[in-house]
Design a protein around this motif. Structure first.
Motif, PDB file in Angstrom:
ATOM      1  N   ARG A 113      10.044  -3.823   3.282  1.00 10.72           N
ATOM      2  CA  ARG A 113      10.425  -4.994   3.440  1.00 10.72           C
ATOM      3  C   ARG A 113       9.091  -5.669   4.034  1.00 10.72           C
ATOM      4  O   ARG A 113       7.959  -5.346   4.668  1.00 10.72           O
ATOM      5  CB  ARG A 113      11.467  -5.536   4.440  1.00 10.72           C
ATOM      6  CG  ARG A 113      11.012  -4.962   5.702  1.00 10.72           C
ATOM      7  CD  ARG A 113      12.258  -4.821   6.527  1.00 10.72           C
ATOM      8  NE  ARG A 113      12.718  -4.344   8.110  1.00 10.72           N
ATOM      9  CZ  ARG A 113      13.275  -4.773   9.229  1.00 10.72           C
ATOM     10  NH1 ARG A 113      14.327  -5.688   8.581  1.00 10.72           N
ATOM     11  NH2 ARG A 113      12.771  -4.109  10.263  1.00 10.72           N
ATOM     12  N   PRO A 114       9.050  -6.827   3.802  1.00 12.24           N
ATOM     13  CA  PRO A 114       7.675  -7.516   3.636  1.00 12.24           C
ATOM     14  C   PRO A 114       7.520  -7.790   5.518  1.00 12.24           C
ATOM     15  O   PRO A 114       8.205  -8.008   6.244  1.00 12.24           O
ATOM     16  CB  PRO A 114       7.594  -8.907   3.497  1.00 12.24           C
ATOM     17  CG  PRO A 114       8.897  -8.407   2.256  1.00 12.24           C
ATOM     18  CD  PRO A 114       9.850  -7.632   2.360  1.00 12.24           C
ATOM     19  N   HIS A 169      -4.104  -0.876   4.862  1.00 11.39           N
ATOM     20  CA  HIS A 169      -3.263  -0.809   6.302  1.00 11.39           C
ATOM     21  C   HIS A 169      -2.197  -0.277   7.096  1.00 11.39           C
ATOM     22  O   HIS A 169      -1.453   0.649   7.321  1.00 11.39           O
ATOM     23  CB  HIS A 169      -4.572  -1.227   7.576  1.00 11.39           C
ATOM     24  CG  HIS A 169      -5.492  -1.308   7.447  1.00 11.39           C
ATOM     25  ND1 HIS A 169      -6.631  -0.039   7.896  1.00 11.39           N
ATOM     26  CD2 HIS A 169      -6.291  -2.311   6.774  1.00 11.39           C
ATOM     27  CE1 HIS A 169      -8.463  -0.663   7.456  1.00 11.39           C
ATOM     28  NE2 HIS A 169      -7.877  -2.169   6.833  1.00 11.39           N
ATOM     29  N   THR A 170      -1.745  -0.669   5.705  1.00 11.77           N
ATOM     30  CA  THR A 170       0.309  -1.320   6.232  1.00 11.77           C
ATOM     31  C   THR A 170       0.365  -0.305   5.015  1.00 11.77           C
ATOM     32  O   THR A 170       0.353  -0.783   3.666  1.00 11.77           O
ATOM     33  CB  THR A 170       0.875  -2.382   6.241  1.00 11.77           C
ATOM     34  OG1 THR A 170      -0.040  -3.183   5.081  1.00 11.77           O
ATOM     35  CG2 THR A 170       0.114  -2.695   7.554  1.00 11.77           C
ATOM     36  N   PRO A 171       2.220  -0.405   4.976  1.00 11.80           N
ATOM     37  CA  PRO A 171       2.483   0.376   3.247  1.00 11.80           C
ATOM     38  C   PRO A 171       3.215  -0.263   2.894  1.00 11.80           C
ATOM     39  O   PRO A 171       4.138  -0.764   2.344  1.00 11.80           O
ATOM     40  CB  PRO A 171       3.614   1.363   4.225  1.00 11.80           C
ATOM     41  CG  PRO A 171       4.208   1.071   5.506  1.00 11.80           C
ATOM     42  CD  PRO A 171       2.412   0.364   6.237  1.00 11.80           C
ATOM     43  N   GLU A 172       3.544  -1.721   4.044  1.00 11.57           N
ATOM     44  CA  GLU A 172       4.890  -2.915   3.513  1.00 11.57           C
ATOM     45  C   GLU A 172       3.475  -4.376   2.683  1.00 11.57           C
ATOM     46  O   GLU A 172       2.893  -4.348   4.085  1.00 11.57           O
ATOM     47  CB  GLU A 172       5.865  -3.144   4.163  1.00 11.57           C
ATOM     48  CG  GLU A 172       5.344  -4.054   6.135  1.00 11.57           C
ATOM     49  CD  GLU A 172       5.185  -2.395   6.909  1.00 11.57           C
ATOM     50  OE1 GLU A 172       4.217  -3.302   7.825  1.00 11.57           O
ATOM     51  OE2 GLU A 172       4.521  -1.349   6.466  1.00 11.57           O
ATOM     52  N   ALA A 227       0.854  -1.481  -0.078  1.00 13.45           N
ATOM     53  CA  ALA A 227      -0.384  -0.215  -0.026  1.00 13.45           C
ATOM     54  C   ALA A 227       0.987   1.644  -0.009  1.00 13.45           C
ATOM     55  O   ALA A 227       2.039   1.496   0.463  1.00 13.45           O
ATOM     56  CB  ALA A 227      -0.912  -0.144   1.609  1.00 13.45           C
ATOM     57  N   PRO A 228       0.408   2.281  -0.255  1.00 17.47           N
ATOM     58  CA  PRO A 228       1.200   3.101   0.544  1.00 17.47           C
ATOM     59  C   PRO A 228       1.697   3.820   1.297  1.00 17.47           C
ATOM     60  O   PRO A 228       0.992   3.884   2.392  1.00 17.47           O
ATOM     61  CB  PRO A 228      -0.166   4.961  -0.321  1.00 17.47           C
ATOM     62  CG  PRO A 228      -0.883   4.549  -1.116  1.00 17.47           C
ATOM     63  CD  PRO A 228      -0.997   2.897  -0.837  1.00 17.47           C
ATOM     64  N   ALA A 229       2.884   4.403   1.153  1.00 17.37           N
ATOM     65  CA  ALA A 229       3.669   4.603   1.675  1.00 17.37           C
ATOM     66  C   ALA A 229       3.461   5.355   3.040  1.00 17.37           C
ATOM     67  O   ALA A 229       2.304   6.622   2.312  1.00 17.37           O
ATOM     68  CB  ALA A 229       5.257   4.791   2.091  1.00 17.37           C
ATOM     69  N   GLY A 230       2.930   5.398   4.413  1.00 12.35           N
ATOM     70  CA  GLY A 230       2.517   6.490   4.976  1.00 12.35           C
ATOM     71  C   GLY A 230       2.874   7.360   6.238  1.00 12.35           C
ATOM     72  O   GLY A 230       4.762   6.759   6.544  1.00 12.35           O
TER      73      GLY A 230
END
Length: 327
Positions: A30-31, A58-61, A20-23
């Protein structure tokens, strides 16, 4: 938000890396590994893949499922105990490796209250006692079953998914409360236990409601009682033990997410918020319903308290069962 009809195939494929887009709270690209202590394709694995899929919003990674199956889920707990405390690895586990195994295994490689950081709850499953064709069709209530078993002690047995688990010990709890002496017949999983029940090889079986429902639909088993504080919405015609006058015969199974010890509180809070957002989403709730499971949300402190309470609650039941394991 509109609910989507998520199929079983979609659940199986849901653990893929989806960024998802970085927040503002991004840790890195990294996963994050979501460790599962059971094989791919089972109910716990499906739940983990559903969680990983839903977390993408809900997460950037990316969040990816990593199955580390072995020794009834203990291998995964041993792995997460040693993992870096940086949020890059989390564990999704049912309750019993944390709450029951400390009473069973003399040499357990982890301490449930010290070696893990409670993060968030994610689901619960109700439990049911059913009888099969070995038991006469006239037996449909707990008093009738107790009377029949007392009159046929050679047939007073019950199946479970394995020794030392919640279902085995639920049988011990039921026996103590009702005064009927039942013999435990363990199987390697719920599927063979239910096959033995519907095949007339054992009289009764304790199972998760979702596992028993397909066999109820075909007439292979008859639910006798459930074990929540109230009737199950999946079995509304089946009484719970509380309403039958057994207030202490209550149990369910829950699943939660845990992290390595000493995970910084800012990351604990962040992951609790992310997971709770997923658990409260309409898509997740609808998918759980297909598994006959219900959502469960808890703050980290409440989840840690639940682990402690359940460890204490199961101690006398395990002791009464006399079951231990040396491995």
């Amino acid at each position: 938000m509109k609910s989507h009809d998520i199929t079983r195939r979609e659940l199986m494929l849901a653990g893929m890396a989806l960024a998802a887009p970085a927040g503002a709270f991004a840790q890195s690209a990294r996963p994050t590994q979501l460790i599962v202590g059971f094989p791919a394709g089972g109910g716990i694995d499906l739940l983990a893949r559903l969680m990983a899929s839903q977390l993408r919003a809900h997460t950037p990674e990316p969040v990816v499922v990593d199955n580390k199956a072995g020794v009834a889920g203990r291998l995964a707990l041993e792995h997460i105990k040693r993992a870096p405390a940086d949020g890059s690895a989390l564990l999704l586990t049912p309750d019993f490796p944390l709450t029951i195994f400390p009473h069973i295994y003399k040499k357990l490689a982890y301490q449930p209250l010290e070696d893990f950081t409670a993060v968030a709850a994610c689901a619960r499953s109700e439990l049911v006692l059913s009888v099969g064709p070995m038991v006469p069709s006239s037996v449909n209530t707990v008093p009738e079953l107790v009377k029949w078993m007392q009159a046929h002690p050679d047939k007073a047995d019950y199946a479970s998914s394995g020794p030392g688990g919640v279902l085995h010990l639920l049988g011990v709890m039921f026996s103590q409360a009702t005064g009927v002496q039942m013999t435990h017949v363990p199987f390697r999983g719920s599927a063979p236990a239910l096959q033995a029940l519907v095949g007339g090889h054992v009289a009764a079986s304790f199972n998760a409601v979702g596992e028993a429902l397909p066999f109820k639909a075909t007439g292979g088993l008859r639910p006798i009682a459930t074990f929540g504080s109230k009737r199950s919405r999946y079995l509304p015609e089946t009484p719970c033990m509380v309403e039958l006058g057994y207030p202490n015969v209550q149990a369910d199974t829950w699943l939660g997410v845990f992290a390595p010890p000493r995970l910084p509180q800012v990351l604990v809070a962040l992951w609790n918020t992310r997971i709770t957002s997923v658990v409260n989403s309409s898509e997740y709730i609808a998918s759980l319903d297909k598994l006959s499971m219900e959502p469960l949300t808890l703050k980290p402190a409440a989840l840690a308290s639940l682990v402690k309470t359940d460890i204490e609650r199961w101690a006398p039941v395990v002791k009464a069962s006399g079951f231990t394991a040396d491995e």
